[in-house]
Scaffold this motif. Sequence first.
Motif, short mmCIF file in Angstrom:
data_model
loop_
_atom_site.label_atom_id
_atom_site.label_comp_id
_atom_site.label_asym_id
_atom_site.label_seq_id
_atom_site.Cartn_x
_atom_site.Cartn_y
_atom_site.Cartn_z
N UNK A 138 -15.30 10.51 -5.23
CA UNK A 138 -14.45 11.45 -5.98
C UNK A 138 -13.20 11.73 -5.15
N UNK A 139 -12.06 11.78 -5.83
CA UNK A 139 -10.79 12.00 -5.14
C UNK A 139 -10.68 11.05 -3.94
N UNK A 140 -10.84 9.79 -4.22
CA UNK A 140 -10.88 8.77 -3.16
C UNK A 140 -9.47 8.31 -2.80
N UNK A 141 -9.10 8.50 -1.54
CA UNK A 141 -7.82 7.98 -1.05
C UNK A 141 -7.98 6.50 -0.74
N UNK A 142 -7.11 5.69 -1.30
CA UNK A 142 -7.16 4.25 -1.05
C UNK A 142 -5.80 3.78 -0.55
N UNK A 143 -5.82 2.78 0.30
CA UNK A 143 -4.60 2.24 0.86
C UNK A 143 -4.83 0.78 1.20
N UNK A 144 -3.88 -0.06 0.83
CA UNK A 144 -3.99 -1.48 1.12
C UNK A 144 -2.60 -2.02 1.44
N UNK A 145 -2.55 -2.97 2.35
CA UNK A 145 -1.30 -3.64 2.69
C UNK A 145 -1.35 -5.05 2.11
N UNK A 146 -0.39 -5.37 1.25
CA UNK A 146 -0.34 -6.69 0.64
C UNK A 146 0.14 -7.72 1.66
N UNK A 147 -0.04 -8.99 1.33
CA UNK A 147 0.40 -10.05 2.24
C UNK A 147 1.89 -9.94 2.53
N UNK A 148 2.64 -9.40 1.58
CA UNK A 148 4.09 -9.25 1.75
C UNK A 148 4.45 -8.16 2.76
N UNK A 149 3.45 -7.31 3.11
CA UNK A 149 3.71 -6.17 3.99
C UNK A 149 3.86 -4.86 3.25
#
Length: 323
Positions: A138-149
């Motif tokens: 619940x209320x999950x913070x997500x973060x990802x860095x793409x191959x492009x940066x």
Amino acid sequence: MDTSTDGSAEQPAVAAAPPESLSPSRAGDFMQCPLLYRFRVIDKLPEKPSEAATRGTLVHAVLERLFDAPAVERTAPRAKSLIPGQWDRLRETRPEVAELFADDPEGERLARWLGEAEQLVERWFSLEDPTRLEPAERELFVEAVLDSGLKLRGIIDRVDVAPTGEVRIVDYKTGKAPRPEYAEGALFQMKFYALVVWRLKRVVPRRLQLVYLGSGDVVTYDPVPADLERVERKLLALWEAIRLATETGDWRPRPTKLCGWCDHQPVCPEFGGTPPPYPLPVRGPDGVVVAGPGSVPRQTQPLPVQVTDEDTAGDSAGGPGEV
């Protein structure tokens, strides 16, 4: 609900810096109006709280906290009983929301507003059965860095995981479901989240679900990798446009009917205003700095991303603000 920001007006004033990440809200801001993005992310101009957005925040908090109780106790009366305490908590963490009812000494408008929040919470029980749900997050913070940066980030209202491992991403909306011609724009935020989850977990969510408490509708969409690849390409083009505008200082206003809801009309050229001096260095076409902070950049060329009304459609027929 996307409360992630890469430059929020609610944060303490800090030195201006180029944006470093993109959230669904800020992507939506830029597609709606590049100048609005600048005011929020670069200039960090303050904005007054609205009743609609604050009610949305309150309802989200109640629906999140309800799952703290055992399944059998997740009833509509219990959910509504959480509203006063969550309202008190919201005023403690965000004192500015108390201004909404500063001119309501008898509390009549506040009572009506809280009653509207109760109606939204109660309607949710006709759309989903919380006694049969055990959210994984619940209320999950997500973060990802793409191959492009490019760094993508956001906050997902709810993540459900089936015993078979299939993932469902759920977002609550306190506004009304959009008209069919705007459905794609409304799903943009959900596809953004799905892309982040895919890049993080290497699993494409089985279902994206929008729960519209304002109209009592549930909209679902089952993404496939090709959908998310298109979203990624769009975000990369969007980020390139943001990078160009950041370096040149060329942030164009994009007038729409949503301008009537904007707090920044006094400093918007479309309304006869003058934006504050640009707080970042301005670079020419060759990348050389041609003006320092405080300059007023000239508008020299159109932004390289074209958007349509479908791209920028909100989730509420009543205007922005419902979360």
